[in-house]
Design an enzyme around this catalytic site. Structure first.
Site, mmCIF file in Angstrom:
data_model
loop_
_atom_site.group_PDB
_atom_site.id
_atom_site.type_symbol
_atom_site.label_atom_id
_atom_site.label_comp_id
_atom_site.label_asym_id
_atom_site.label_seq_id
_atom_site.Cartn_x
_atom_site.Cartn_y
_atom_site.Cartn_z
ATOM 1 N N HIS A 1 0.842 -1.206 0.000
ATOM 2 C CA HIS A 1 0.000 0.000 0.000
ATOM 3 C C HIS A 1 0.878 1.257 0.000
ATOM 4 C CE1 HIS A 1 -3.136 -2.560 2.359
ATOM 5 N NE2 HIS A 1 -3.635 -2.377 1.161
ATOM 6 N N LYS B 1 -16.880 -6.563 6.686
ATOM 7 C CA LYS B 1 -15.655 -7.269 7.062
ATOM 8 C C LYS B 1 -15.361 -7.066 8.540
ATOM 9 C CE LYS B 1 -12.700 -6.935 2.955
ATOM 10 N NZ LYS B 1 -11.466 -6.316 2.492
ATOM 11 N N ARG C 1 -2.451 -6.247 -8.216
ATOM 12 C CA ARG C 1 -1.356 -7.164 -7.892
ATOM 13 C C ARG C 1 -1.271 -8.277 -8.921
ATOM 14 N NH1 ARG C 1 -3.517 -7.627 -1.922
ATOM 15 N NH2 ARG C 1 -5.371 -7.281 -3.196
ATOM 16 N N SER D 1 -3.014 -7.582 3.236
ATOM 17 C CA SER D 1 -3.217 -7.407 4.680
ATOM 18 C C SER D 1 -3.662 -8.731 5.300
ATOM 19 C CB SER D 1 -4.290 -6.347 4.950
ATOM 20 O OG SER D 1 -3.902 -5.115 4.413
HETATM 21 P P1 ADP Z 1 -9.931 -3.354 -0.184
HETATM 22 O O1 ADP Z 1 -10.575 -3.994 1.004
HETATM 23 O O2 ADP Z 1 -10.688 -2.207 -0.744
HETATM 24 O O3 ADP Z 1 -9.436 -4.321 -1.252
HETATM 25 P P2 ADP Z 1 -7.185 -3.113 0.638
HETATM 26 O O4 ADP Z 1 -6.715 -2.343 1.806
HETATM 27 O O5 ADP Z 1 -7.036 -4.599 0.687
HETATM 28 O O6 ADP Z 1 -8.685 -2.659 0.441
HETATM 29 O O7 ADP Z 1 -6.501 -2.586 -0.686
HETATM 30 C C1 ADP Z 1 -6.626 -1.257 -1.130
HETATM 31 C C2 ADP Z 1 -6.023 -1.136 -2.522
HETATM 32 O O8 ADP Z 1 -4.633 -1.426 -2.462
HETATM 33 C C3 ADP Z 1 -6.585 -2.097 -3.561
HETATM 34 O O9 ADP Z 1 -6.595 -1.448 -4.809
HETATM 35 C C4 ADP Z 1 -5.577 -3.229 -3.578
HETATM 36 O O10 ADP Z 1 -5.583 -3.897 -4.820
HETATM 37 C C5 ADP Z 1 -4.306 -2.451 -3.366
HETATM 38 N N1 ADP Z 1 -3.245 -3.277 -2.778
HETATM 39 C C6 ADP Z 1 -3.344 -4.117 -1.722
HETATM 40 N N2 ADP Z 1 -2.158 -4.716 -1.464
HETATM 41 C C7 ADP Z 1 -1.286 -4.241 -2.399
HETATM 42 C C8 ADP Z 1 0.089 -4.491 -2.700
HETATM 43 N N3 ADP Z 1 0.790 -5.388 -2.007
HETATM 44 N N4 ADP Z 1 0.656 -3.836 -3.724
HETATM 45 C C9 ADP Z 1 -0.081 -2.951 -4.446
HETATM 46 N N5 ADP Z 1 -1.379 -2.672 -4.237
HETATM 47 C C10 ADP Z 1 -1.984 -3.294 -3.226
#
Ligand code: ADP
Length: 162
Positions: A16, A40, A91, A129
């Protein structure tokens, strides 16, 4: 121009932060929109997720980023902050289907809204996460996936350390 980066950030990972850093270099202003997630079950409360994000942004010394909590539809949040750009990270191909649907839904709710995708840094493209939370539950090493600060926050939360 400003852009919104929405997500749950439960908790924020190095993946992130890589996206936040990259968009902060290309846009004048970045709003990290931390989602109040009613469906969630999250490890961290909304307040905790927002404060961890703020700590990370400070540690990365990024100055044009603001963290805001949001509930409800992203289109309404975007309108409330006067922004028409959304950033999401991609990803793997498995992210694509869901992201494609959400991007179309958002643009059908507001035609002005544009979603841009950033290809995840190959160093972090396998990090999520939820994987981080699973590894730490079995006492695995998460130091490649989250910052020291986030690691401490998780360990305190799970009462692994005081
Ligand atoms: P959500 O619950 O909306 O998917 P996340 O916190 O899991 O929220 O992810 C927010 C954004 O960050 C999404 O677009 C996700 O694809 C992106 N993301 C999550 N992990 C990574 C990573 N390791 N590298 C790049 N982008 C990521």
């Amino acid at each position: 121009m400003k852009i919104i980066y929405p997500g749950s950030f439960d908790p924020v990972t190095k993946g992130h932060m890589d996206i936040i850093k990259r968009i902060s270099e290309k846009f004048d202003e970045v709003i990290v929109a931390c989602l109040v997630n009613s469906e969630k079950q999250t490890m961290f409360s909304l307040e905790e997720r927002v404060s961890i994000l703020n700590e990370e942004i400070e540690n990365y010394k990024i100055t044009n980023v603001e963290v805001k909590a949001f509930e409800g539809l992203l289109v309404d949040f975007a309108a409330s902050v006067g922004c028409t750009m959304i950033a999401r990270g991609l990803r793997a191909i498995s992210d694509y289907e869901y992201e494609w649907q959400i991007a179309h839904i958002n643009s059908s709710l507001n035609n002005d809204l544009e979603t841009i995708f950033l290809v995840a840094n190959s160093k972090y493209s396998y990090i999520s996460s939820s994987i981080v939370k699973e590894i730490i539950r079995y006492d695995g090493d998460i130091s490649n996936f989250v910052s020291e600060n986030v690691e401490l926050r998780i360990k305190k939360k799970l009462k692994i350390i005081q």
